[in-house]
Design a protein around this motif. Structure first.
Motif, PDB file in Angstrom:
ATOM      1  N   TYR A 375      -5.489  -2.202  -7.206  1.00  0.00           N
ATOM      2  CA  TYR A 375      -4.670  -2.973  -6.018  1.00  0.00           C
ATOM      3  C   TYR A 375      -3.542  -3.562  -6.651  1.00  0.00           C
ATOM      4  O   TYR A 375      -3.389  -3.881  -7.988  1.00  0.00           O
ATOM      5  CB  TYR A 375      -5.764  -4.104  -5.500  1.00  0.00           C
ATOM      6  N   PRO A 376      -2.682  -3.808  -5.599  1.00  0.00           N
ATOM      7  CA  PRO A 376      -1.025  -4.254  -6.403  1.00  0.00           C
ATOM      8  C   PRO A 376      -1.262  -5.336  -7.503  1.00  0.00           C
ATOM      9  O   PRO A 376      -0.530  -5.271  -8.506  1.00  0.00           O
ATOM     10  CB  PRO A 376      -0.332  -4.711  -5.237  1.00  0.00           C
ATOM     11  N   THR A 377      -2.154  -6.343  -7.235  1.00  0.00           N
ATOM     12  CA  THR A 377      -2.183  -7.878  -7.981  1.00  0.00           C
ATOM     13  C   THR A 377      -3.240  -7.643  -9.025  1.00  0.00           C
ATOM     14  O   THR A 377      -3.426  -8.456  -9.847  1.00  0.00           O
ATOM     15  CB  THR A 377      -2.519  -8.759  -7.249  1.00  0.00           C
ATOM     16  N   GLU A 378      -3.824  -6.179  -9.143  1.00  0.00           N
ATOM     17  CA  GLU A 378      -4.856  -6.114 -10.287  1.00  0.00           C
ATOM     18  C   GLU A 378      -4.022  -6.055 -11.692  1.00  0.00           C
ATOM     19  O   GLU A 378      -3.162  -5.003 -11.740  1.00  0.00           O
ATOM     20  CB  GLU A 378      -5.559  -4.756  -9.986  1.00  0.00           C
ATOM     21  N   THR A 379      -4.364  -6.848 -12.494  1.00  0.00           N
ATOM     22  CA  THR A 379      -3.793  -6.826 -13.858  1.00  0.00           C
ATOM     23  C   THR A 379      -4.581  -6.059 -14.821  1.00  0.00           C
ATOM     24  O   THR A 379      -5.854  -5.887 -14.221  1.00  0.00           O
ATOM     25  CB  THR A 379      -3.314  -8.320 -14.277  1.00  0.00           C
ATOM     26  N   GLU A 380      -4.487  -5.924 -16.187  1.00  0.00           N
ATOM     27  CA  GLU A 380      -5.194  -5.460 -17.085  1.00  0.00           C
ATOM     28  C   GLU A 380      -6.384  -6.495 -17.261  1.00  0.00           C
ATOM     29  O   GLU A 380      -7.463  -6.025 -17.557  1.00  0.00           O
ATOM     30  CB  GLU A 380      -4.511  -5.156 -18.425  1.00  0.00           C
ATOM     31  N   ALA A 406     -19.054   5.060  -6.480  1.00  0.00           N
ATOM     32  CA  ALA A 406     -18.070   5.897  -5.807  1.00  0.00           C
ATOM     33  C   ALA A 406     -16.729   5.443  -6.035  1.00  0.00           C
ATOM     34  O   ALA A 406     -16.206   4.164  -5.641  1.00  0.00           O
ATOM     35  CB  ALA A 406     -18.238   5.871  -4.259  1.00  0.00           C
ATOM     36  N   LEU A 407     -15.982   6.117  -6.727  1.00  0.00           N
ATOM     37  CA  LEU A 407     -14.764   5.892  -7.017  1.00  0.00           C
ATOM     38  C   LEU A 407     -13.544   6.704  -6.434  1.00  0.00           C
ATOM     39  O   LEU A 407     -13.479   7.766  -6.328  1.00  0.00           O
ATOM     40  CB  LEU A 407     -14.448   6.427  -8.634  1.00  0.00           C
ATOM     41  N   GLY A 408     -12.956   5.752  -5.532  1.00  0.00           N
ATOM     42  CA  GLY A 408     -12.013   6.031  -4.860  1.00  0.00           C
ATOM     43  C   GLY A 408     -10.678   6.577  -5.645  1.00  0.00           C
ATOM     44  O   GLY A 408     -10.606   5.920  -6.842  1.00  0.00           O
ATOM     45  N   PRO A 409     -10.011   7.419  -5.273  1.00  0.00           N
ATOM     46  CA  PRO A 409      -8.698   8.090  -6.133  1.00  0.00           C
ATOM     47  C   PRO A 409      -7.531   7.288  -6.269  1.00  0.00           C
ATOM     48  O   PRO A 409      -6.504   7.334  -6.133  1.00  0.00           O
ATOM     49  CB  PRO A 409      -8.351   9.482  -5.250  1.00  0.00           C
ATOM     50  N   THR A 410      -7.720   6.091  -6.676  1.00  0.00           N
ATOM     51  CA  THR A 410      -6.863   4.580  -6.830  1.00  0.00           C
ATOM     52  C   THR A 410      -6.397   4.421  -5.640  1.00  0.00           C
ATOM     53  O   THR A 410      -6.360   5.299  -4.548  1.00  0.00           O
ATOM     54  CB  THR A 410      -5.574   5.313  -7.891  1.00  0.00           C
ATOM     55  N   LEU A 411      -5.517   3.314  -5.336  1.00  0.00           N
ATOM     56  CA  LEU A 411      -5.470   2.583  -3.987  1.00  0.00           C
ATOM     57  C   LEU A 411      -4.134   3.407  -3.455  1.00  0.00           C
ATOM     58  O   LEU A 411      -3.147   3.370  -4.155  1.00  0.00           O
ATOM     59  CB  LEU A 411      -5.166   1.072  -4.111  1.00  0.00           C
ATOM     60  N   ASP A 412      -4.192   3.641  -2.339  1.00  0.00           N
ATOM     61  CA  ASP A 412      -3.247   4.118  -1.557  1.00  0.00           C
ATOM     62  C   ASP A 412      -2.660   3.089  -0.438  1.00  0.00           C
ATOM     63  O   ASP A 412      -3.649   2.553  -0.097  1.00  0.00           O
ATOM     64  CB  ASP A 412      -3.280   5.649  -0.671  1.00  0.00           C
ATOM     65  N   ILE A 413      -1.348   2.982  -0.088  1.00  0.00           N
ATOM     66  CA  ILE A 413      -1.012   2.111   0.960  1.00  0.00           C
ATOM     67  C   ILE A 413      -1.089   2.863   2.352  1.00  0.00           C
ATOM     68  O   ILE A 413      -0.229   3.618   2.581  1.00  0.00           O
ATOM     69  CB  ILE A 413       0.402   1.556   0.682  1.00  0.00           C
ATOM     70  N   VAL A 414      -2.139   2.585   3.071  1.00  0.00           N
ATOM     71  CA  VAL A 414      -2.535   3.243   4.123  1.00  0.00           C
ATOM     72  C   VAL A 414      -1.509   2.752   5.530  1.00  0.00           C
ATOM     73  O   VAL A 414      -1.453   1.550   5.467  1.00  0.00           O
ATOM     74  CB  VAL A 414      -3.870   3.050   4.751  1.00  0.00           C
ATOM     75  N   PRO A 415      -0.717   3.707   6.291  1.00  0.00           N
ATOM     76  CA  PRO A 415      -0.284   3.358   7.448  1.00  0.00           C
ATOM     77  C   PRO A 415      -1.230   2.787   8.253  1.00  0.00           C
ATOM     78  O   PRO A 415      -2.186   2.888   8.517  1.00  0.00           O
ATOM     79  CB  PRO A 415       0.428   4.538   8.154  1.00  0.00           C
ATOM     80  N   GLY A 416      -0.613   1.494   9.152  1.00  0.00           N
ATOM     81  CA  GLY A 416      -1.405   0.634   9.755  1.00  0.00           C
ATOM     82  C   GLY A 416      -2.421  -0.365   9.177  1.00  0.00           C
ATOM     83  O   GLY A 416      -2.847  -1.261   9.856  1.00  0.00           O
ATOM     84  N   SER A 417      -2.278  -0.577   7.880  1.00  0.00           N
ATOM     85  CA  SER A 417      -2.858  -1.681   7.012  1.00  0.00           C
ATOM     86  C   SER A 417      -2.021  -2.781   6.823  1.00  0.00           C
ATOM     87  O   SER A 417      -0.839  -2.746   6.787  1.00  0.00           O
ATOM     88  CB  SER A 417      -3.538  -1.036   5.589  1.00  0.00           C
ATOM     89  N   PRO A 418      -2.784  -3.927   6.624  1.00  0.00           N
ATOM     90  CA  PRO A 418      -1.717  -5.055   6.378  1.00  0.00           C
ATOM     91  C   PRO A 418      -0.917  -5.000   5.150  1.00  0.00           C
ATOM     92  O   PRO A 418       0.184  -5.656   4.916  1.00  0.00           O
ATOM     93  CB  PRO A 418      -2.828  -6.372   6.329  1.00  0.00           C
ATOM     94  N   LEU A 419      -1.516  -4.283   4.082  1.00  0.00           N
ATOM     95  CA  LEU A 419      -0.824  -3.865   2.787  1.00  0.00           C
ATOM     96  C   LEU A 419       0.537  -3.281   3.180  1.00  0.00           C
ATOM     97  O   LEU A 419       1.772  -3.481   2.851  1.00  0.00           O
ATOM     98  CB  LEU A 419      -1.639  -3.264   1.903  1.00  0.00           C
ATOM     99  N   ALA A 420       0.507  -2.313   4.177  1.00  0.00           N
ATOM    100  CA  ALA A 420       1.659  -1.476   4.595  1.00  0.00           C
ATOM    101  C   ALA A 420       2.641  -2.322   5.483  1.00  0.00           C
ATOM    102  O   ALA A 420       3.933  -2.464   5.243  1.00  0.00           O
ATOM    103  CB  ALA A 420       1.221  -0.296   5.413  1.00  0.00           C
ATOM    104  N   TRP A 421       1.981  -3.172   6.176  1.00  0.00           N
ATOM    105  CA  TRP A 421       2.953  -4.176   6.960  1.00  0.00           C
ATOM    106  C   TRP A 421       3.712  -5.137   6.039  1.00  0.00           C
ATOM    107  O   TRP A 421       4.868  -5.543   6.405  1.00  0.00           O
ATOM    108  CB  TRP A 421       2.154  -4.931   8.011  1.00  0.00           C
ATOM    109  N   MET A 426       5.905  -8.381  -0.190  1.00  0.00           N
ATOM    110  CA  MET A 426       5.321  -8.530  -1.341  1.00  0.00           C
ATOM    111  C   MET A 426       6.313  -8.252  -2.483  1.00  0.00           C
ATOM    112  O   MET A 426       5.911  -8.555  -3.863  1.00  0.00           O
ATOM    113  CB  MET A 426       4.085  -7.862  -1.563  1.00  0.00           C
ATOM    114  N   GLY A 427       7.236  -7.424  -2.301  1.00  0.00           N
ATOM    115  CA  GLY A 427       8.057  -6.646  -3.512  1.00  0.00           C
ATOM    116  C   GLY A 427       7.400  -5.424  -4.010  1.00  0.00           C
ATOM    117  O   GLY A 427       7.924  -5.327  -5.183  1.00  0.00           O
ATOM    118  N   ILE A 428       6.782  -4.748  -3.084  1.00  0.00           N
ATOM    119  CA  ILE A 428       6.223  -3.388  -3.483  1.00  0.00           C
ATOM    120  C   ILE A 428       7.698  -2.395  -3.470  1.00  0.00           C
ATOM    121  O   ILE A 428       8.120  -2.415  -2.166  1.00  0.00           O
ATOM    122  CB  ILE A 428       4.826  -2.683  -2.662  1.00  0.00           C
ATOM    123  N   THR A 429       7.520  -1.528  -4.506  1.00  0.00           N
ATOM    124  CA  THR A 429       8.734  -0.385  -4.218  1.00  0.00           C
ATOM    125  C   THR A 429       7.996   0.654  -4.207  1.00  0.00           C
ATOM    126  O   THR A 429       7.092   0.943  -4.585  1.00  0.00           O
ATOM    127  CB  THR A 429       9.810  -0.716  -5.201  1.00  0.00           C
TER     128      THR A 429
END
Length: 503
Positions: A375-380, A406-421, A426-429
């Motif tokens: 997740y974007p704010t996940e630090t070490e 169950a291990l998802g293949p790392t986080l994707d930014i999914v269209p239609g999700s608040p993260l995408a909006w 947030m400063g995601i590039t």
């Protein structure tokens, strides 16, 4: 003459028919139409050499995902079977043909089938629906391969379509409208499905064992939408409002299927089983009452779950769940860090997670833990808390009550999700390879964390479910231009995916 045939397209899992065609059949027949369901996915599996071609039903197989791979498989294998499908459809003489586009894996076969259906049935109208119809259904419509497509819930839309009403919610790009009262949806009609031809157990699709045929497993839907608004999930774009059926109606459906088809194992398709705790309790008490009165045989059921604190869901609910036959829950833990979960809007703290884990363990309810790296704010530091969580709760794993991590293949930014909006805010590039970047959280960082998490799971002897190792290693090699050496990489087949094998 049949008013409409509902086709189930390959490639889907094989343990039971999907529920949508059976619901739509019951819906239209309740209004006086005649419908027929035809499971092409099962038919294809039954009629191919599974020793040679059964591997395409693995989740890790890419045959149905990529056009070039599918084109080869269509020409070599599917085309001859499609001719047989056409002959069978001709015997039904339909006015409409509907197809469920369940995922991206249905895209290429839907295009091929639409073309041959148009050629063989020029006077029959085609409609596409299903979870992936927003993308593939629109593509088919724009290419003139279907007469209409449905996005969102199909029960009301299909009735409008059969009346040749297309300027209605959910049809051909019109915004869908949610059904408020789910209790008005009829019990699915599986009478056209050959339950005796589905595999008895979740098994390797390369092996076709005639002595292990005949499923007692069925899917069931008790709610649509979700009470949580997880920032990485697009469910609120699909179903903004959480709605649920009465617990009594759900138990009644299980009782009807138990009597009609001998179904004794049920997997809920809901985003979560305990969105409404009252509904969950009502399901349990009604099932227990049916069983005690001899109205149904004991059943086992499973579904997705959220961690709730004790004041929301006390131990008495877990006791009821145990007595009613709930044997397995899949919990979206995502991260061992409470900070990260708060950023995700998961809405449960470490105390609620601990209580949920302990109650499931105490009442012998097996679990799958769904974890999401990066997740974007996940630090070490926060990622380390996920590794620590596995250490802390390994006592449950040692009891055999963690069916899978169950291990998802790392986080994707999914269209239609608040993260995408909110990504710009947030400063995601995005880098030159079209991977998102947030501060020092890069694609390489996420892949390396994922590999470390898998290694930790295997070190602690957790059962791991994942589909990502090969392609994540390939990405990492591309990013670093170096060959990667990682232990415990294996070509595996995980029973039942994240939800595990049927209970």
């Amino acid at each position: 003459m049949i008013d409409i045939i509902f086709l189930t397209l390959p490639r889907l899992e094989l343990r039971a028919p999907i529920t949508a065609p059976a619901i739509l059949k019951a819906t239209v027949e309740n209004k006086g139409y005649k419908a027929y369901c035809y499971d092409l996915n099962l038919d294809l599996w039954l009629n191919v050499d599974t020793k040679k071609h059964g591997a395409v039903w693995f989740d890790t197989d890419l045959t149905f995902r990529y056009e070039d791979k599918f084109e080869e498989f269509w020409n070599e294998v599917i085309h001859e079977h499609s001719l047989r499908w056409i002959d069978h459809i001709k015997t039904k003489n339909p006015k409409w043909i509907g197809m469920t586009i369940f995922s991206q894996r249905s895209k290429w076969i839907s295009i091929k089938l639409c073309k041959i259906l148009k050629e063989n049935f020029p006077d029959v109208k085609l409609v596409a629906g299903g979870p992936f119809a927003e993308y593939t259904g629109k593509l088919l419509y724009d290419k003139g391969l279907v007469d209409c497509y449905v996005v969102g819930e199909g029960e009301e839309a299909i009735l409008n379509i059969l009346e040749n009403k297309f300027d209605v919610p959910g049809v051909n790009g019109n915004a869908p409208v949610q059904i408020n009262n789910l209790d008005t949806i009829p019990i699915p009609d599986y009478s056209d499905f050959h339950m005796d031809k589905y595999p008895t157990t979740w098994s390797d699709p390369r092996i076709k064992d005639d002595t292990k045929m005949g499923t007692d497993f069925v899917y069931i839907t008790g709610s649509r939408g979700c009470v949580r608004k997880c920032s990485f999930c697009d469910i609120q774009s699909i179903w903004p409002k959480f709605r649920f059926r009465s617990g009594a109606s759900i138990a009644e459906e299980m009782q009807v299927q138990n009597q009609a088809y001998g179904s004794r194992r049920f997997l809920f398709t809901d985003s979560l089983l305990n969105g409404s705790v009252k509904q969950l309790k009502d399901i349990c008490t009604t099932l227990i009452d049916y069983r005690d009165k001899g109205m149904m045989k004991p059943v086992r059921w499973q579904g997705q779950f959220i961690a709730r604190p004790e004041h929301q869901m006390a131990e008495e609910v877990y006791e009821l769940m145990d007595k009613a036959g709930l044997r397995f829950v899949s919990i979206g833990v995502e991260s061992g860090s409470e900070v990260v979960r708060n950023d995700m809007k998961k809405m449960f703290d470490d105390e609620a997670m601990d209580f949920t884990f302990r109650m499931c363990a105490k009442h012998n309810i097996e679990m799958a833990w769904l974890l999401l790296v990066g997740y974007p704010t996940e630090t070490e530091e926060e990622f380390q808390k996920t590794l620590d969580m596995l250490e802390k709760y390994n006592w449950i794993n040692k009891k055999g009550l963690v069916r899978s991590v169950a291990l998802g293949p790392t986080l994707d930014i999914v269209p239609g999700s608040p993260l995408a909006w909110n990504q710009e805010k947030m400063g995601i590039t995005w880098d030159e390879n079209k991977h998102w970047v947030y501060k020092d959280n890069t694609r390489e960082v996420r892949i390396r964390r994922w590999l470390r998490l898998k290694e930790k799971c295997l070190e602690l002897e957790y059962p791991v479910v994942e589909k990502a190792t090969d392609h994540l290693l390939a990405e990492l090699e591309k990013i670093t231009n170096q060959k990667q050496k990682v232990s415990h990489i294996y070509d595996h087949y995980n029973e039942g995916g994240a939800m595990g094998p049927s209970v």
